[in-house]
Design a protein around this motif. Structure first.
Motif, PDB file in Angstrom:
ATOM      1  N   GLN A 147       0.719  -0.972   0.014  1.00 32.09           N
ATOM      2  CA  GLN A 147       0.162   0.083   0.146  1.00 32.09           C
ATOM      3  C   GLN A 147       0.918   1.360  -0.115  1.00 32.09           C
ATOM      4  O   GLN A 147       1.777   1.499   0.771  1.00 32.09           O
ATOM      5  N   PRO A 148       0.480   2.267  -0.859  1.00 30.46           N
ATOM      6  CA  PRO A 148       1.452   3.453  -0.920  1.00 30.46           C
ATOM      7  C   PRO A 148       0.777   4.476   0.007  1.00 30.46           C
ATOM      8  O   PRO A 148      -0.323   4.368   0.102  1.00 30.46           O
ATOM      9  N   VAL A 149       1.446   5.608   0.542  1.00 29.61           N
ATOM     10  CA  VAL A 149       1.029   6.401   1.260  1.00 29.61           C
ATOM     11  C   VAL A 149       0.393   7.445   0.527  1.00 29.61           C
ATOM     12  O   VAL A 149       0.698   7.574  -0.960  1.00 29.61           O
ATOM     13  N   THR A 150      -0.644   8.352   1.143  1.00 27.84           N
ATOM     14  CA  THR A 150      -1.155   9.481   0.296  1.00 27.84           C
ATOM     15  C   THR A 150      -0.879  10.863   1.424  1.00 27.84           C
ATOM     16  O   THR A 150      -0.425  10.533   2.465  1.00 27.84           O
ATOM     17  N   SER A 151      -1.099  11.897   0.733  1.00 28.17           N
ATOM     18  CA  SER A 151      -1.010  12.910   1.735  1.00 28.17           C
ATOM     19  C   SER A 151      -1.943  12.618   2.977  1.00 28.17           C
ATOM     20  O   SER A 151      -1.356  13.615   3.974  1.00 28.17           O
ATOM     21  N   ASP A 152      -2.774  12.186   2.938  1.00 27.62           N
ATOM     22  CA  ASP A 152      -3.718  11.913   3.862  1.00 27.62           C
ATOM     23  C   ASP A 152      -3.267  11.067   5.240  1.00 27.62           C
ATOM     24  O   ASP A 152      -3.988  11.231   6.392  1.00 27.62           O
ATOM     25  N   ASN A 153      -2.669  10.221   4.810  1.00 31.77           N
ATOM     26  CA  ASN A 153      -2.353   9.136   5.767  1.00 31.77           C
ATOM     27  C   ASN A 153      -0.609   8.669   5.687  1.00 31.77           C
ATOM     28  O   ASN A 153      -0.405   7.737   6.338  1.00 31.77           O
ATOM     29  N   ASP A 154      -0.030   9.636   5.445  1.00 32.86           N
ATOM     30  CA  ASP A 154       1.310   9.447   5.513  1.00 32.86           C
ATOM     31  C   ASP A 154       1.896   9.619   6.898  1.00 32.86           C
ATOM     32  O   ASP A 154       1.896  10.911   7.457  1.00 32.86           O
ATOM     33  N   PRO A 155       2.427   8.618   7.596  1.00 29.96           N
ATOM     34  CA  PRO A 155       2.892   8.663   8.657  1.00 29.96           C
ATOM     35  C   PRO A 155       4.151   9.605   9.162  1.00 29.96           C
ATOM     36  O   PRO A 155       4.348   9.985  10.420  1.00 29.96           O
ATOM     37  N   ASN A 156       5.051   9.807   8.223  1.00 32.36           N
ATOM     38  CA  ASN A 156       6.279  10.242   8.391  1.00 32.36           C
ATOM     39  C   ASN A 156       5.819  11.937   7.952  1.00 32.36           C
ATOM     40  O   ASN A 156       6.594  12.923   8.166  1.00 32.36           O
ATOM     41  N   GLY A 157       4.988  12.157   7.381  1.00 33.15           N
ATOM     42  CA  GLY A 157       4.725  13.562   6.560  1.00 33.15           C
ATOM     43  C   GLY A 157       5.690  14.085   5.621  1.00 33.15           C
ATOM     44  O   GLY A 157       5.994  15.403   5.644  1.00 33.15           O
ATOM     45  N   THR A 166       9.394  11.086  -2.921  1.00 28.41           N
ATOM     46  CA  THR A 166       8.316  11.224  -3.999  1.00 28.41           C
ATOM     47  C   THR A 166       7.192  10.093  -3.858  1.00 28.41           C
ATOM     48  O   THR A 166       6.159  10.057  -4.317  1.00 28.41           O
ATOM     49  N   ALA A 167       7.572   8.998  -2.888  1.00 35.74           N
ATOM     50  CA  ALA A 167       6.495   8.030  -2.860  1.00 35.74           C
ATOM     51  C   ALA A 167       7.184   7.118  -1.666  1.00 35.74           C
ATOM     52  O   ALA A 167       8.366   7.165  -1.488  1.00 35.74           O
ATOM     53  N   CYS A 168       6.118   6.322  -1.013  1.00 41.45           N
ATOM     54  CA  CYS A 168       6.312   5.461   0.195  1.00 41.45           C
ATOM     55  C   CYS A 168       5.525   4.482  -0.032  1.00 41.45           C
ATOM     56  O   CYS A 168       4.372   4.650   0.097  1.00 41.45           O
ATOM     57  N   ILE A 169       6.025   3.367  -0.242  1.00 42.84           N
ATOM     58  CA  ILE A 169       4.945   1.913  -0.124  1.00 42.84           C
ATOM     59  C   ILE A 169       5.365   0.996   1.163  1.00 42.84           C
ATOM     60  O   ILE A 169       6.411   0.601   1.111  1.00 42.84           O
ATOM     61  N   TYR A 170       4.322   0.889   1.728  1.00 39.04           N
ATOM     62  CA  TYR A 170       4.440   0.020   2.815  1.00 39.04           C
ATOM     63  C   TYR A 170       3.904  -1.341   2.598  1.00 39.04           C
ATOM     64  O   TYR A 170       3.081  -1.606   1.733  1.00 39.04           O
ATOM     65  N   PHE A 171       4.322  -2.413   2.985  1.00 44.50           N
ATOM     66  CA  PHE A 171       4.060  -3.584   2.881  1.00 44.50           C
ATOM     67  C   PHE A 171       4.220  -4.742   4.289  1.00 44.50           C
ATOM     68  O   PHE A 171       4.862  -4.344   5.190  1.00 44.50           O
ATOM     69  N   GLU A 182      10.729   3.859   0.930  1.00 44.39           N
ATOM     70  CA  GLU A 182      10.897   5.179   0.322  1.00 44.39           C
ATOM     71  C   GLU A 182      11.683   5.655  -0.837  1.00 44.39           C
ATOM     72  O   GLU A 182      12.836   5.267  -0.793  1.00 44.39           O
ATOM     73  N   VAL A 183      10.816   6.185  -1.723  1.00 43.18           N
ATOM     74  CA  VAL A 183      11.704   6.690  -2.861  1.00 43.18           C
ATOM     75  C   VAL A 183      11.832   8.289  -2.771  1.00 43.18           C
ATOM     76  O   VAL A 183      11.056   9.031  -2.740  1.00 43.18           O
ATOM     77  N   TYR A 184      13.424   8.444  -3.160  1.00 43.17           N
ATOM     78  CA  TYR A 184      13.641   9.961  -3.091  1.00 43.17           C
ATOM     79  C   TYR A 184      14.329  10.408  -4.699  1.00 43.17           C
ATOM     80  O   TYR A 184      14.625   9.305  -5.306  1.00 43.17           O
ATOM     81  N   SER A 185      14.125  11.481  -4.873  1.00 40.65           N
ATOM     82  CA  SER A 185      14.412  12.085  -6.118  1.00 40.65           C
ATOM     83  C   SER A 185      15.923  12.083  -6.149  1.00 40.65           C
ATOM     84  O   SER A 185      16.483  12.114  -7.418  1.00 40.65           O
ATOM     85  N   THR A 186      16.707  12.161  -5.106  1.00 32.32           N
ATOM     86  CA  THR A 186      18.187  12.135  -5.391  1.00 32.32           C
ATOM     87  C   THR A 186      18.798  11.426  -4.208  1.00 32.32           C
ATOM     88  O   THR A 186      18.369  10.932  -3.192  1.00 32.32           O
ATOM     89  N   VAL A 187      20.047  10.873  -4.331  1.00 35.16           N
ATOM     90  CA  VAL A 187      20.710  10.024  -3.623  1.00 35.16           C
ATOM     91  C   VAL A 187      21.218  10.712  -2.528  1.00 35.16           C
ATOM     92  O   VAL A 187      21.104  10.279  -1.244  1.00 35.16           O
ATOM     93  N   GLN A 188      21.414  11.931  -2.528  1.00 36.03           N
ATOM     94  CA  GLN A 188      21.534  12.836  -1.179  1.00 36.03           C
ATOM     95  C   GLN A 188      20.387  12.894  -0.261  1.00 36.03           C
ATOM     96  O   GLN A 188      20.693  12.876   0.948  1.00 36.03           O
ATOM     97  N   ASP A 189      19.116  12.763  -0.639  1.00 33.29           N
ATOM     98  CA  ASP A 189      18.164  12.990   0.072  1.00 33.29           C
ATOM     99  C   ASP A 189      18.029  11.575   0.788  1.00 33.29           C
ATOM    100  O   ASP A 189      17.740  11.154   1.897  1.00 33.29           O
TER     101      ASP A 189
END
Length: 265
Positions: A152-162, A172-177, A201-208
């Motif tokens: 299940q991917p997070v949405t802006s309404d249920n993202d536990p990390n914000g 850019t995306a976070c998928i829990y399993f 957790e998917v980030y746009s850069t490796v630095q993030d």
């Protein structure tokens, strides 16, 4: 007069023999040139073309390597070094031939270069697919992993990390399993959090991604520890603390293998 005449007759075979030796040497030289030197020169030109292609593949590899992380993956060289081209003028080719080189040996070098280029090309494609992938791609690949149950991917309404789409370090995306053998409170993968199995957790850069791991490391060896974390590409793979250390590593490895699998035509 007869004596002198006999002397003149004896000189003829000597001259003919010298002419024959010279003709034989000339024939050998021509054969060596046609059968060995010219093929080696052609092979040398082909080798330089292969070097050009290899160097282009090496540049693509190194460029991609600077944008992602393969530290937790096996078989990826730290860098791909450029190769020097060789002189292909006739004098240099002849010198190379006298040094023991042949067209056959050069062709074998070309085939080796092609094999290395194929590996570099595949590694570059893998790095491209694990660098800032889409949510849908991550979910599809997680679905291939043994022992993963629900995704299940997070949405802006249920993202536990914000952190979803947050500037300056958000993902850019976070998928829990959830996964086999793990019991935790909650009625969905997101509500169970990483405790239920893990997350990607998917980030746009490796630095993030690196900054996220640095943040998570602050909870190591504390009661707030949630499990292991590892960077693959620009993703952070998190595995539940409910697993043993060995099981956490094995699950991370299975997910990494699913992410680095190349599709065959």
């Amino acid at each position: 007069m007869q004596k002198n005449g006999g002397s003149e007759k004896k000189k003829v075979p000597v001259i003919q023999m010298l002419v024959g030796v010279f003709a034989g040497l000339l024939l050998i030289i021509v054969l060596v040139f046609v059968l060995a030197i010219l093929p080696l020169q052609n092979a040398t030109e082909a080798y330089n073309s292969a070097v050009e292609e290899y160097n282009a593949a090496a540049e693509d590899y190194n460029s991609m390597l600077s944008l992602t992380c393969v530290d937790n993956l096996d078989g990826f060289p730290e860098s791909a070094e450029n190769l020097e081209m060789v002189n292909e003028d006739l004098f240099s080719v002849m010198k190379s031939f006298l040094g023991g080189n042949t067209a056959k040996k050069t062709q074998a070098d070309i085939e080796t270069l092609k094999e290395i280029m194929e590996y570099l090309s595949d590694d570059t494609k893998i790095m491209e697919q694990i660098t800032a992938p889409s949510e849908a791609w991550v979910m599809e690949r997680l679905g291939r992993v043994e022992d993963i149950l629900e995704i299940q991917p997070v949405t802006s309404d249920n993202d536990p990390n914000g952190l979803l789409h947050r500037e300056n370090g958000g993902y850019t995306a976070c998928i829990y399993f959830t996964s086999t053998g793990i019991e935790s409170a909650g009625d969905s993968p997101v509500s169970k959090g990483t405790d239920g199995g893990g997350a990607v957790e998917v980030y746009s850069t490796v630095q993030d991604a690196e900054a996220r791991c640095e943040y998570l490391s602050g909870f190591d060896n504390t009661i707030l520890y949630t499990g292991s974390y590892a960077i693959v590409g620009t993703m952070v793979i998190r595995i539940s603390y409910a697993y043993t250390d060995e099981a956490q590593y094995e699950m991370t490895d299975r997910i990494a293998k699913a992410f680095t699998q190349l599709e065959t035509a």
